[in-house]
Scaffold this motif. Structure first.
Motif, PDB file in Angstrom:
ATOM      1  N   ALA A  34      -4.563  36.602  38.553  1.00 28.90           N
ATOM      2  CA  ALA A  34      -6.078  36.313  38.666  1.00 28.90           C
ATOM      3  C   ALA A  34      -6.451  34.740  38.599  1.00 28.90           C
ATOM      4  N   LEU A  35      -5.720  34.170  37.658  1.00 27.26           N
ATOM      5  CA  LEU A  35      -6.191  32.665  37.657  1.00 27.26           C
ATOM      6  C   LEU A  35      -5.294  31.993  38.659  1.00 27.26           C
ATOM      7  N   VAL A  36      -4.132  32.117  38.639  1.00 22.31           N
ATOM      8  CA  VAL A  36      -3.174  31.712  39.832  1.00 22.31           C
ATOM      9  C   VAL A  36      -3.950  31.457  41.236  1.00 22.31           C
ATOM     10  N   ALA A  37      -4.716  32.673  41.156  1.00 21.00           N
ATOM     11  CA  ALA A  37      -5.550  32.622  42.706  1.00 21.00           C
ATOM     12  C   ALA A  37      -6.371  31.738  42.788  1.00 21.00           C
ATOM     13  N   GLN A  38      -7.010  31.201  41.652  1.00 22.77           N
ATOM     14  CA  GLN A  38      -8.001  30.241  41.683  1.00 22.77           C
ATOM     15  C   GLN A  38      -7.678  28.626  41.842  1.00 22.77           C
ATOM     16  N   TRP A  39      -6.443  28.504  41.253  1.00 24.96           N
ATOM     17  CA  TRP A  39      -5.837  27.161  41.457  1.00 24.96           C
ATOM     18  C   TRP A  39      -4.688  26.972  42.669  1.00 24.96           C
ATOM     19  N   LEU A  40      -3.776  27.937  42.768  1.00 23.93           N
ATOM     20  CA  LEU A  40      -2.719  27.628  43.503  1.00 23.93           C
ATOM     21  C   LEU A  40      -2.749  28.475  45.049  1.00 23.93           C
ATOM     22  N   GLY A  41      -3.363  29.628  44.896  1.00 20.79           N
ATOM     23  CA  GLY A  41      -3.168  30.427  46.268  1.00 20.79           C
ATOM     24  C   GLY A  41      -3.132  31.842  45.744  1.00 20.79           C
ATOM     25  N   ARG A  42      -3.393  32.845  46.738  1.00 18.79           N
ATOM     26  CA  ARG A  42      -3.516  34.320  46.540  1.00 18.79           C
ATOM     27  C   ARG A  42      -2.010  34.959  46.014  1.00 18.79           C
ATOM     28  N   PRO A  43      -1.653  35.164  45.115  1.00 17.96           N
ATOM     29  CA  PRO A  43      -0.368  35.739  44.801  1.00 17.96           C
ATOM     30  C   PRO A  43      -0.220  37.200  45.517  1.00 17.96           C
ATOM     31  N   THR A  44       0.839  37.386  46.226  1.00 16.00           N
ATOM     32  CA  THR A  44       1.156  38.530  46.978  1.00 16.00           C
ATOM     33  C   THR A  44       2.344  39.478  46.111  1.00 16.00           C
ATOM     34  N   GLN A  45       3.084  38.745  45.344  1.00 19.15           N
ATOM     35  CA  GLN A  45       3.870  39.219  44.402  1.00 19.15           C
ATOM     36  C   GLN A  45       4.014  38.152  43.199  1.00 19.15           C
ATOM     37  N   TYR A  46       3.847  38.298  42.036  1.00 18.08           N
ATOM     38  CA  TYR A  46       3.927  37.553  40.815  1.00 18.08           C
ATOM     39  C   TYR A  46       4.476  38.124  39.703  1.00 18.08           C
ATOM     40  N   ASP A  47       5.902  38.099  39.668  1.00 13.80           N
ATOM     41  CA  ASP A  47       6.539  38.920  38.701  1.00 13.80           C
ATOM     42  C   ASP A  47       7.183  37.703  37.951  1.00 13.80           C
ATOM     43  N   VAL A  48       6.274  37.515  36.725  1.00 12.76           N
ATOM     44  CA  VAL A  48       6.783  36.260  35.892  1.00 12.76           C
ATOM     45  C   VAL A  48       7.784  36.576  34.830  1.00 12.76           C
ATOM     46  N   ARG A  49       8.891  36.681  35.137  1.00 13.30           N
ATOM     47  CA  ARG A  49       9.913  37.315  34.082  1.00 13.30           C
ATOM     48  C   ARG A  49      11.199  36.504  34.628  1.00 13.30           C
ATOM     49  N   LEU A  50      12.053  36.131  33.988  1.00 10.51           N
ATOM     50  CA  LEU A  50      13.453  35.274  34.291  1.00 10.51           C
ATOM     51  C   LEU A  50      14.113  36.247  35.699  1.00 10.51           C
ATOM     52  N   GLY A  51      14.238  35.629  36.634  1.00 13.03           N
ATOM     53  CA  GLY A  51      14.611  36.115  37.942  1.00 13.03           C
ATOM     54  C   GLY A  51      13.791  36.659  38.784  1.00 13.03           C
ATOM     55  N   GLY A  52      12.137  36.806  38.100  1.00 10.22           N
ATOM     56  CA  GLY A  52      11.171  37.582  38.893  1.00 10.22           C
ATOM     57  C   GLY A  52      10.870  36.575  40.392  1.00 10.22           C
ATOM     58  N   ALA A  53      10.512  37.328  41.359  1.00 11.74           N
ATOM     59  CA  ALA A  53       9.988  36.706  42.472  1.00 11.74           C
ATOM     60  C   ALA A  53       8.527  36.441  42.444  1.00 11.74           C
ATOM     61  N   LEU A  54       8.010  35.269  43.073  1.00  6.48           N
ATOM     62  CA  LEU A  54       6.551  34.773  42.968  1.00  6.48           C
ATOM     63  C   LEU A  54       6.476  34.634  44.539  1.00  6.48           C
ATOM     64  N   VAL A  55       5.686  35.113  44.972  1.00  2.02           N
ATOM     65  CA  VAL A  55       5.022  34.713  46.406  1.00  2.02           C
ATOM     66  C   VAL A  55       3.455  34.403  46.341  1.00  2.02           C
ATOM     67  N   VAL A  56       3.162  33.306  46.588  1.00  2.00           N
ATOM     68  CA  VAL A  56       1.699  32.845  46.858  1.00  2.00           C
ATOM     69  C   VAL A  56       1.226  32.547  48.257  1.00  2.00           C
ATOM     70  N   ASP A  57       0.246  33.160  48.726  1.00  2.00           N
ATOM     71  CA  ASP A  57      -0.373  32.715  50.079  1.00  2.00           C
ATOM     72  C   ASP A  57      -1.399  31.677  50.025  1.00  2.00           C
ATOM     73  N   HIS A  58      -1.058  30.685  50.459  1.00  2.00           N
ATOM     74  CA  HIS A  58      -1.647  29.308  50.253  1.00  2.00           C
ATOM     75  C   HIS A  58      -2.791  29.109  51.682  1.00  2.00           C
ATOM     76  N   GLY A  59      -2.952  30.289  52.167  1.00  2.00           N
ATOM     77  CA  GLY A  59      -3.744  30.369  53.429  1.00  2.00           C
ATOM     78  C   GLY A  59      -3.157  30.036  54.707  1.00  2.00           C
ATOM     79  N   ASP A  60      -3.542  30.607  55.826  1.00  2.00           N
ATOM     80  CA  ASP A  60      -3.223  30.299  57.129  1.00  2.00           C
ATOM     81  C   ASP A  60      -1.599  30.858  57.490  1.00  2.00           C
ATOM     82  N   GLY A  61      -1.410  31.915  56.516  1.00  2.00           N
ATOM     83  CA  GLY A  61       0.139  32.407  56.661  1.00  2.00           C
ATOM     84  C   GLY A  61       1.123  31.524  56.077  1.00  2.00           C
ATOM     85  N   PHE A  62       0.699  30.534  55.246  1.00  2.00           N
ATOM     86  CA  PHE A  62       1.702  29.415  54.420  1.00  2.00           C
ATOM     87  C   PHE A  62       2.161  29.955  53.180  1.00  2.00           C
ATOM     88  N   LEU A  63       3.083  30.912  53.028  1.00  2.00           N
ATOM     89  CA  LEU A  63       3.670  31.327  51.760  1.00  2.00           C
ATOM     90  C   LEU A  63       4.892  30.447  51.302  1.00  2.00           C
TER      91      LEU A  63
END
Length: 159
Positions: A34-63
């Protein structure tokens, strides 16, 4: 401004930023979707653990797509950084206490020729992170105007 240092070397950028908030609050800002969405972009996947995948939508399809490579809760988060049409790179956030607040060091390596472009971008994002952590988010609509201001400042400092 809480930016106390911005340095570059070939292909790499380092920023040091001071927060008036405790480390735990800044850590939440880095890891809570929820906070990442306020400063970086909208997380579509945000698994914050070692080896976890993070995908952030920065707008206009830029991930941005990342994999967590280092994790020390409330102290260190590092990840790969894969952004469209850019070289693969690595970004790390290191937190340390400073009085009643926190110092964050951001190191972004592997940027190639994009170092100069990333300086104003990270300064803008960290400005938004500071506001999000303080509970006073900056409207997304102001991102590019603020970014343009930081670009001008960065260009002037580089002369």
């Amino acid at each position: 401004m809480p930016l106390s240092r911005l340095s570059t070397r070939p292909g790499a950028l380092t920023l040091t930023w001071s927060f008036s908030a405790p480390m735990e609050d800044v850590w939440v800002g880095l890891t809570d979707p929820a906070l990442v969405a306020q400063w970086l972009g909208r997380p579509t996947q945000y698994d914050v653990r070692l080896g976890g995948a993070l995908v952030v939508d920065h707008g206009d399809g830029f991930l941005s797509r990342s994999v967590v490579t280092e994790l020390e809760p409330a102290r260190r988060l590092a990840m790969t950084w894969d952004f469209p049409d850019e070289p693969a790179s690595v970004v790390g956030f290191t937190l340390r206490p400073s009085g009643a607040g926190t110092v964050l060091e951001l190191a972004h390596d592997g940027l190639g020729e994009l170092v100069a472009a990333y300086g104003p971008g990270w300064v803008t994002h960290l400005t938004y992170l500071e506001a999000a952590v303080a509970g006073a988010p900056i409207p997304r609509a102001q991102f590019w105007a603020l970014h343009a201001t930081f670009e001008l400042l960065h260009a002037g400092a580089a002369r």
